[in-house]
Design an enzyme around this catalytic site. Sequence first.
Site, PDB file in Angstrom:
ATOM      1  N   HIS A 103       0.824  -1.212   0.000  1.00 26.74           N
ATOM      2  CA  HIS A 103       0.000   0.000   0.000  1.00 26.74           C
ATOM      3  C   HIS A 103       0.854   1.256   0.000  1.00 26.74           C
ATOM      4  O   HIS A 103       2.058   1.234   0.304  1.00 26.74           O
ATOM      5  CB  HIS A 103      -0.954   0.002   1.200  1.00 26.74           C
ATOM      6  CG  HIS A 103      -0.280   0.088   2.544  1.00 26.74           C
ATOM      7  ND1 HIS A 103       0.039   1.288   3.138  1.00 26.74           N
ATOM      8  CD2 HIS A 103       0.108  -0.878   3.414  1.00 26.74           C
ATOM      9  CE1 HIS A 103       0.602   1.071   4.318  1.00 26.74           C
ATOM     10  NE2 HIS A 103       0.651  -0.242   4.511  1.00 26.74           N
TER      11      HIS A 103
ATOM     12  N   CYS B 262       2.393  -4.987   7.047  1.00 29.15           N
ATOM     13  CA  CYS B 262       2.123  -4.701   5.635  1.00 29.15           C
ATOM     14  C   CYS B 262       3.340  -4.046   4.989  1.00 29.15           C
ATOM     15  O   CYS B 262       4.269  -3.603   5.669  1.00 29.15           O
ATOM     16  CB  CYS B 262       0.897  -3.791   5.508  1.00 29.15           C
ATOM     17  SG  CYS B 262      -0.666  -4.636   5.818  1.00 29.15           S
TER      18      CYS B 262
END
Length: 641
Positions: free
Chosen positions: A526, A545
Site C-alpha cells: 500500500h 504490511c
Amino acid sequence: MPGLIAHAQEMSGAPIAIGDAAGNGTHDGGSAHPAGEGAAPLSAAGDAPAPFDIRSTRHRLDSALAMPAYPQDHAAPSSSAPAVNAPLAGSSAPTASTPSLGTGTPGTGTPTASTPASGAVAAHTAPQQGQMVSRYLSELIAAQLPRFVVEPKDAQALADFYAARQYQPVFTAAGGYSPIGAAVLGTFAASALEGLAPADYTVPPLRAHASDGELAEAELRLAATTLLYARHVQSGRFDPKGINPEFVDPTPTVPDPTAVLALVSTSPNTSAAMASFAPQYDEYRLLKMQLAARLADGRGVPLAQVPAGPTLRPGDGDRRVPLLRARLGLQGAPDDFSYDDMLVDAVRQFQASAGQKPDGLVGPGTLAALNGTGSESLPDIIANMERWRWVPHEVAPVYVMVNIPEFMVRVVVNEQTIHETRVVVGTEKNQTPIMSAEMQYMVFNPSWNVPPGIIRNEMLPKLMADPYALERQGIDVVRNGRIVDPGTVNWSRGTQGYSFRQPPGERNALGNMKFMFPNKHSVYLHDTPSRALFARERRAFSHGCVRVHEPMKFAEVMFGLGVNDRWDQRRISGLLGGSEKHVSMQRRFPVHLVYFTTYVDGAGKLVSREDIYGTNAAVKAILGLDGSARVATRGRQTALR
C-alpha cells in the site's frame, strides 16, 4: 578444495558454470545439464545406511564443504563400457547414450503356468545372474520397505511403481548400475553444489558381479534415495514453519513421489531430469554459481567477524577498529583504535559497492554486509539457497517479489526485472510474513479498518488515557455500523463490540491505494502518508504490511500487467479522491514475500544484508551450519524431513 568441480562434472556428466555472474535475468532458456549419464557409485562406510529418518539426529551439513572419496572400481558407462559394472559374458545392457528402464529379464528362472519347468532343467540348470532380481525386489517391497523409506507416500509410490512394471529394475542392470542409476549417483555426488549434504544420499557401492539379491537391495535403496533427494532439493530439508509459525509461512512445492519416479525412469536425459527438481529461479542459479566458485578455489578459512557494538562514527576510538581495518585490506598497528579518515574513506567505498548510503557510519547494516563477505559467506549462501526452496517451484511468467531484508520490491517478467522500488516492512515485533499469494485486485481511496492486534496493543491504551486521541488522527469509532462519540464509552471494559475505521483522505494510513493479494495474515502492499521513511537505509517500521515508494509508478505497472496497458499514471490519477474504488485483475499473478539476506546483485556481486528478524540465523542453526543443531534463541530441536 581444488578439483571439486572437475570431480563433480566427471561424476555427473554435467558442467558446473562458475563464470562471470550476471544480475537479475540470466536465465539461459533451459537446463544447464546436457546429456551425459556417466558416474561412479558412492562409497559407504560399514553396513548399508538406515533410511533418512526425520526423527533421527541429522548429519552436519559441514560435510557439504568436503566431497567424499569414491571407489574407482566401478567405471562409468561409455561407448566401450556397456554397464557400470561389467555384465557377464553374453548378457546385454543399455548404453550411456540410450538410457533405459533396465534390461534384465526378471522372473525367467521361476516356473509359470505358460512355461513350466521340467525336473531335469530344475536339477541341472541354475538361473543366470540377473534373472531373479525382480523376485527379490518384489519380496523386499512386500516385507521390508520400511527399511528404505520413512514417508508413507514414498512407500506407496515405490510399491505402485514397481508393481506396474512387474518389478523390472530401473537403476540397476546385469551386474551393476544402469545408465539411469549411474546418472542419479552422479547427481548425489555433486549435491554439495546444490548446498546439500552428500552424506544424506549415500548408497553402498556394488561389488563386481553382484548377486541378484544385492542388485535388488541396491535398486530399492537407490530409488528411495532418489525420492529423498528430489524432496530435499525442491522443497527443503525441514518444515520452515518450525522457525516461527506466526510469521514464517511459505508454501514449498513438495514433489509427488509417483511423478518423480516416472520422470527419472523415462526421461531421455536423467541428469537433466534430476536437475529439474532444484529451484529454477535465476537468483538461485546465481547463488549456486557463487557456491561452486568458492568450493572450487578452496575458500574455506573464514575471516574474523567484526563484532556488533555501538555505531562507529568518524573520529571514534573503538577496539573493533583493527578488525575493521583488516577486513577492508588496510594496514595499521594492532593497538591503533582510531577510526581515522583513511578508514572512513574505505568504509564509504565499501558501502557504495554494497548498495548502502556511503555515510561512513558503521552500524548494523554495514556490519552485516562486511561480515557476509569472504569465505565465511559459504553458510549464508547455503542457507539462502535453502530458502529458495520455500518459494513455489513453478516459475510464473510474471510475479511480484518483496525481499524483506533488502527493503525492496521487484516486478519480474520472464525472469527480467521490469520495475523495482523501495519498501517499508514490518518491525521485528510485527514481522512481514514469509509467504506467497495471488494478486487479485487494487483499491483506490481505501478506508483503513484497524486490525484487532493494533486496537488491543496500541489504540486501547491511548483511548483509556484520552478518549479523543484517535479522533484527532481521523479514526472513527464504530458500533453496529454507526459512528459513536468515543467520550461516551467506558474503555476500561475493553473494545469488544467496537471497530475502528479511518476513512479515505490524506491522513489515511494506507495513503491513496492498496494492492491486494488476500491471505490469512491480512497483509498487502500500500501507499503511505509517511513517505520520509523511504529515505532511511533500514526500513522496518510497519505493522507487517508493505509500504511502497512511488505507488503511482507501481500502480501503472500493475495495470499494464493485470488489466491492460492503456492505463498510464494520468489516467490512474483520475481514480483518486472520493469514495473507495475497486479494480479487479483480469490477469492474476503471484506475490512472493521472501527473506534473502545473501544474493547476487545486478553487477554480479555477492551482497549480504542484515538478518533483521533472525530468520537466516535460525536456518543456519537448523542445518548445523553454525555448529549447532538447535534453532537460535529458541533452544528446541527442530525436526528435519
